[in-house]
Design a protein around this motif. Structure first.
Motif, PDB file in Angstrom:
ATOM      1  N   ALA A 190       5.384 -22.908  14.179  1.00 42.45           N
ATOM      2  CA  ALA A 190       5.238 -24.242  13.590  1.00 42.45           C
ATOM      3  C   ALA A 190       3.897 -24.834  14.017  1.00 42.45           C
ATOM      4  CB  ALA A 190       6.408 -25.140  14.010  1.00 42.45           C
ATOM      5  N   GLY A 191       2.839 -24.096  13.735  1.00 41.49           N
ATOM      6  CA  GLY A 191       1.493 -24.528  14.112  1.00 41.49           C
ATOM      7  C   GLY A 191       1.122 -25.804  13.376  1.00 41.49           C
ATOM      8  N   ARG A 192       0.487 -26.721  14.083  1.00 45.10           N
ATOM      9  CA  ARG A 192       0.186 -28.032  13.510  1.00 45.10           C
ATOM     10  C   ARG A 192      -1.308 -28.282  13.380  1.00 45.10           C
ATOM     11  NH1 ARG A 192       1.312 -31.955  16.858  1.00 45.10           N
ATOM     12  NH2 ARG A 192       2.276 -30.910  18.630  1.00 45.10           N
ATOM     13  N   GLY A 193      -1.675 -28.966  12.308  1.00 45.88           N
ATOM     14  CA  GLY A 193      -3.023 -29.504  12.163  1.00 45.88           C
ATOM     15  C   GLY A 193      -2.960 -31.000  12.412  1.00 45.88           C
ATOM     16  N   ARG A 237      -0.381 -31.868   9.013  1.00 44.29           N
ATOM     17  CA  ARG A 237      -0.723 -30.658   8.265  1.00 44.29           C
ATOM     18  C   ARG A 237      -0.320 -29.440   9.092  1.00 44.29           C
ATOM     19  NH1 ARG A 237      -5.999 -33.681   6.127  1.00 44.29           N
ATOM     20  NH2 ARG A 237      -6.721 -33.358   8.258  1.00 44.29           N
ATOM     21  N   THR A 238      -0.301 -28.273   8.476  1.00 45.15           N
ATOM     22  CA  THR A 238       0.129 -27.090   9.212  1.00 45.15           C
ATOM     23  C   THR A 238      -1.046 -26.146   9.462  1.00 45.15           C
ATOM     24  OG1 THR A 238       0.699 -25.976   7.160  1.00 45.15           O
ATOM     25  CG2 THR A 238       2.476 -27.125   8.273  1.00 45.15           C
ATOM     26  N   TRP A 239      -0.901 -25.326  10.484  1.00 43.64           N
ATOM     27  CA  TRP A 239      -1.879 -24.277  10.781  1.00 43.64           C
ATOM     28  C   TRP A 239      -1.171 -22.928  10.611  1.00 43.64           C
ATOM     29  CZ3 TRP A 239      -6.896 -24.116  10.968  1.00 43.64           C
ATOM     30  CH2 TRP A 239      -7.511 -22.955  11.427  1.00 43.64           C
ATOM     31  N   THR A 274      -4.274 -18.557  19.019  1.00 45.30           N
ATOM     32  CA  THR A 274      -3.665 -19.886  18.968  1.00 45.30           C
ATOM     33  C   THR A 274      -3.340 -20.265  20.411  1.00 45.30           C
ATOM     34  OG1 THR A 274      -1.543 -18.814  18.462  1.00 45.30           O
ATOM     35  CG2 THR A 274      -2.707 -19.797  16.623  1.00 45.30           C
ATOM     36  N   SER A 330      -3.635 -23.628  23.652  1.00 47.81           N
ATOM     37  CA  SER A 330      -3.876 -25.029  24.007  1.00 47.81           C
ATOM     38  C   SER A 330      -4.140 -25.130  25.489  1.00 47.81           C
ATOM     39  CB  SER A 330      -2.663 -25.895  23.663  1.00 47.81           C
ATOM     40  OG  SER A 330      -2.339 -25.761  22.293  1.00 47.81           O
ATOM     41  N   ASP A 370     -14.190 -29.138  13.093  1.00 49.74           N
ATOM     42  CA  ASP A 370     -13.892 -27.946  12.301  1.00 49.74           C
ATOM     43  C   ASP A 370     -14.988 -26.923  12.543  1.00 49.74           C
ATOM     44  OD1 ASP A 370     -11.586 -28.822  11.119  1.00 49.74           O
ATOM     45  OD2 ASP A 370     -12.459 -29.188   9.140  1.00 49.74           O
ATOM     46  N   GLY A 412      -9.852 -24.366  13.710  1.00 49.71           N
ATOM     47  CA  GLY A 412      -9.565 -25.793  13.740  1.00 49.71           C
ATOM     48  C   GLY A 412      -9.153 -26.185  15.149  1.00 49.71           C
ATOM     49  N   VAL A 415      -6.505 -24.921  19.912  1.00 55.95           N
ATOM     50  CA  VAL A 415      -7.451 -24.209  19.053  1.00 55.95           C
ATOM     51  C   VAL A 415      -6.717 -23.149  18.244  1.00 55.95           C
ATOM     52  CG1 VAL A 415      -9.455 -22.654  19.019  1.00 55.95           C
ATOM     53  CG2 VAL A 415      -9.363 -24.527  20.678  1.00 55.95           C
ATOM     54  N   ASN A 452      -9.241 -17.926  13.441  1.00 50.82           N
ATOM     55  CA  ASN A 452      -8.928 -16.745  12.642  1.00 50.82           C
ATOM     56  C   ASN A 452      -9.827 -15.588  13.069  1.00 50.82           C
ATOM     57  OD1 ASN A 452      -7.247 -18.457  11.094  1.00 50.82           O
ATOM     58  ND2 ASN A 452      -8.989 -19.033   9.808  1.00 50.82           N
ATOM     59  N   PRO A 466      -4.969 -19.553   3.996  1.00 52.61           N
ATOM     60  CA  PRO A 466      -4.266 -20.491   3.114  1.00 52.61           C
ATOM     61  C   PRO A 466      -5.046 -20.901   1.867  1.00 52.61           C
ATOM     62  CG  PRO A 466      -5.059 -21.628   5.064  1.00 52.61           C
ATOM     63  CD  PRO A 466      -5.326 -20.178   5.275  1.00 52.61           C
TER      64      PRO A 466
HETATM   65  C1  BT5 Z   1      -6.898 -28.459  12.264  1.00 57.98           C
HETATM   66  O1  BT5 Z   1      -6.234 -29.423  11.561  1.00 57.98           O
HETATM   67  O2  BT5 Z   1      -7.815 -27.791  11.843  1.00 57.98           O
HETATM   68  C2  BT5 Z   1      -6.362 -28.245  13.658  1.00 57.98           C
HETATM   69  C3  BT5 Z   1      -5.680 -26.917  13.793  1.00 57.98           C
HETATM   70  C4  BT5 Z   1      -5.251 -26.662  15.211  1.00 57.98           C
HETATM   71  C5  BT5 Z   1      -4.372 -25.455  15.325  1.00 57.98           C
HETATM   72  C6  BT5 Z   1      -4.078 -25.114  16.758  1.00 57.98           C
HETATM   73  S1  BT5 Z   1      -3.261 -23.588  16.916  1.00 57.98           S
HETATM   74  C7  BT5 Z   1      -2.933 -23.899  18.574  1.00 57.98           C
HETATM   75  C8  BT5 Z   1      -2.531 -25.362  18.660  1.00 57.98           C
HETATM   76  N1  BT5 Z   1      -1.124 -25.542  18.407  1.00 57.98           N
HETATM   77  C9  BT5 Z   1      -0.896 -26.205  17.289  1.00 57.98           C
HETATM   78  O3  BT5 Z   1       0.231 -26.474  16.819  1.00 57.98           O
HETATM   79  N2  BT5 Z   1      -2.059 -26.564  16.710  1.00 57.98           N
HETATM   80  C10 BT5 Z   1      -3.193 -26.109  17.512  1.00 57.98           C
HETATM   81  P1  BT5 Z   1      -6.702 -29.995  10.157  1.00 57.98           P
HETATM   82  O4  BT5 Z   1      -8.144 -30.394  10.247  1.00 57.98           O
HETATM   83  O5  BT5 Z   1      -5.694 -31.007   9.797  1.00 57.98           O
HETATM   84  O6  BT5 Z   1      -6.643 -28.781   9.202  1.00 57.98           O
HETATM   85  C11 BT5 Z   1      -5.421 -28.283   8.700  1.00 57.98           C
HETATM   86  C12 BT5 Z   1      -5.702 -27.719   7.334  1.00 57.98           C
HETATM   87  O7  BT5 Z   1      -6.475 -26.526   7.476  1.00 57.98           O
HETATM   88  C13 BT5 Z   1      -4.442 -27.307   6.586  1.00 57.98           C
HETATM   89  O8  BT5 Z   1      -3.944 -28.354   5.828  1.00 57.98           O
HETATM   90  C14 BT5 Z   1      -4.919 -26.159   5.727  1.00 57.98           C
HETATM   91  O9  BT5 Z   1      -5.522 -26.640   4.544  1.00 57.98           O
HETATM   92  C15 BT5 Z   1      -6.034 -25.553   6.567  1.00 57.98           C
HETATM   93  N3  BT5 Z   1      -5.584 -24.393   7.330  1.00 57.98           N
HETATM   94  C16 BT5 Z   1      -4.349 -24.072   7.771  1.00 57.98           C
HETATM   95  N4  BT5 Z   1      -4.357 -22.908   8.413  1.00 57.98           N
HETATM   96  C17 BT5 Z   1      -5.638 -22.457   8.360  1.00 57.98           C
HETATM   97  C18 BT5 Z   1      -6.287 -21.300   8.825  1.00 57.98           C
HETATM   98  N5  BT5 Z   1      -5.644 -20.335   9.492  1.00 57.98           N
HETATM   99  N6  BT5 Z   1      -7.619 -21.181   8.587  1.00 57.98           N
HETATM  100  C19 BT5 Z   1      -8.314 -22.131   7.939  1.00 57.98           C
HETATM  101  N7  BT5 Z   1      -7.745 -23.244   7.459  1.00 57.98           N
HETATM  102  C20 BT5 Z   1      -6.423 -23.409   7.669  1.00 57.98           C
END
Ligand code: BT5
Length: 252
Positions: free
Chosen positions: A68-71, A75-77, A86, A88, A128, A138, A152, A155, A164
């Motif tokens: 359940a990775g979060r952005g 939003r989701t990761w 992945t 923290s 980003d 991200g 963090v 990919n 995605p």
């Molecule tokens: C981010 O959010 O870019 C922050 C991502 C952080 C993820 C890490 S993983 C370890 C730790 N534990 C967590 O639960 N989270 C952190 P944001 O700027 O809101 O971007 C999210 C958007 O990026 C999504 O809505 C997608 O459009 C896109 N996205 C999702 N997965 C992706 C990926 N693997 N590569 C590139 N874009 C992605």
């Protein structure tokens, strides 16, 4: 030879697991306590929980799989098992540093990628990590009391069909000279420092500065203008006005 994606061969050969013992040993010299989990909902959630329970700075939790990775903003990761990193970390920064922590988190990832893989990563404000205009990593920084959980998602060996959308990329797709996740993780943590020199380095690698941008502010407001600078609090200054949060679109 390597057409085994369907039967899992690809994953086994090209996606070796992290080496927890070697990682902890190497990183404990720099003051990090590393824990590698086979699976977690979200490493940010795991570390936030530990922060609330009083854990000191220096914890780093890495998950081989995140369910359940979060952005930001709910939003989701997305990350297939072992295709990327992945993780923290738990920081307890002094107040004056707070605004810059998310930005310098992104900088650490950019530096590690450039040093270790030769890929010309840059930053889009706030954090980003882009190659060209495609997102390779991200960063999600969350305040938990006085602590900051810095997460963090990077990919590494993701194929195009595992990303995605078309504006996402991985280090392998960008021709990285190594995809060794232990090496890259160690480099990120070594690069995570908070000095004045790092703020200048951030500006150097921030491809947002000097451009025409649109900033999508929380709510529905959008402003556009020239990205002038990042101020002392880490805010993006557009046509003289600082913004502390928002999604930036780079305009041509
Ligand atoms: C981010 O959010 O870019 C922050 C991502 C952080 C993820 C890490 S993983 C370890 C730790 N534990 C967590 O639960 N989270 C952190 P944001 O700027 O809101 O971007 C999210 C958007 O990026 C999504 O809505 C997608 O459009 C896109 N996205 C999702 N997965 C992706 C990926 N693997 N590569 C590139 N874009 C992605």
């Amino acid at each position: 030879m390597n057409g085994g994606a369907a039967n899992g061969m690809y994953g086994d050969l090209d996606r070796p697991p992290l080496r927890p013992d070697a990682l902890s040993h190497a990183l404990e010299q720099d003051g990090w306590r590393v824990e590698v989990l086979a699976s977690a909902t979200s490493t940010n959630a795991v570390v936030a929980e530990r922060a609330r329970a009083g854990e000191s700075a220096g914890l780093c939790v890495v998950a081989e799989e995140q369910t359940a990775g979060r952005g930001r903003l709910d939003r989701t990761w997305v990350s297939p098992p072992r295709a990327g990193l992945t993780f923290s970390v738990l920081l307890r920064p002094v107040t004056e540093q707070l605004g810059w922590v998310p930005l310098l988190g992104g900088l650490a990832v950019v530096r590690a990628i450039r040093e270790q893989t030769g890929v010309d990563a840059v930053l889009k404000w706030p954090n980003d990590v882009l190659v060209g205009e495609r997102k390779a990593a991200g960063v999600l920084a969350e305040a938990v009391g006085g602590a900051v959980v810095l997460g963090v998602g990077l990919n590494v060996t993701n194929r195009a069909d595992e990303l995605p959308h078309a504006l996402a990329t991985s280090l392998a797709l960008e021709g990285a000279r190594t995809t060794d996740r232990d090496t890259i993780l160690r480099a990120v943590l070594r690069s995570l420092t908070f000095t004045d020199a790092d703020r200048s380095a951030y500006r150097e690698f921030c491809s947002t500065l000097g451009r025409k941008v649109e900033v999508h502010l929380p709510g529905l407001r959008v402003v556009s203008g020239h990205a002038d600078d990042v101020d002392a609090q880490g805010r993006l200054v557009v046509d003289g006005t600082p913004y502390s949060a928002g999604d930036v679109v780079h305009l041509r």
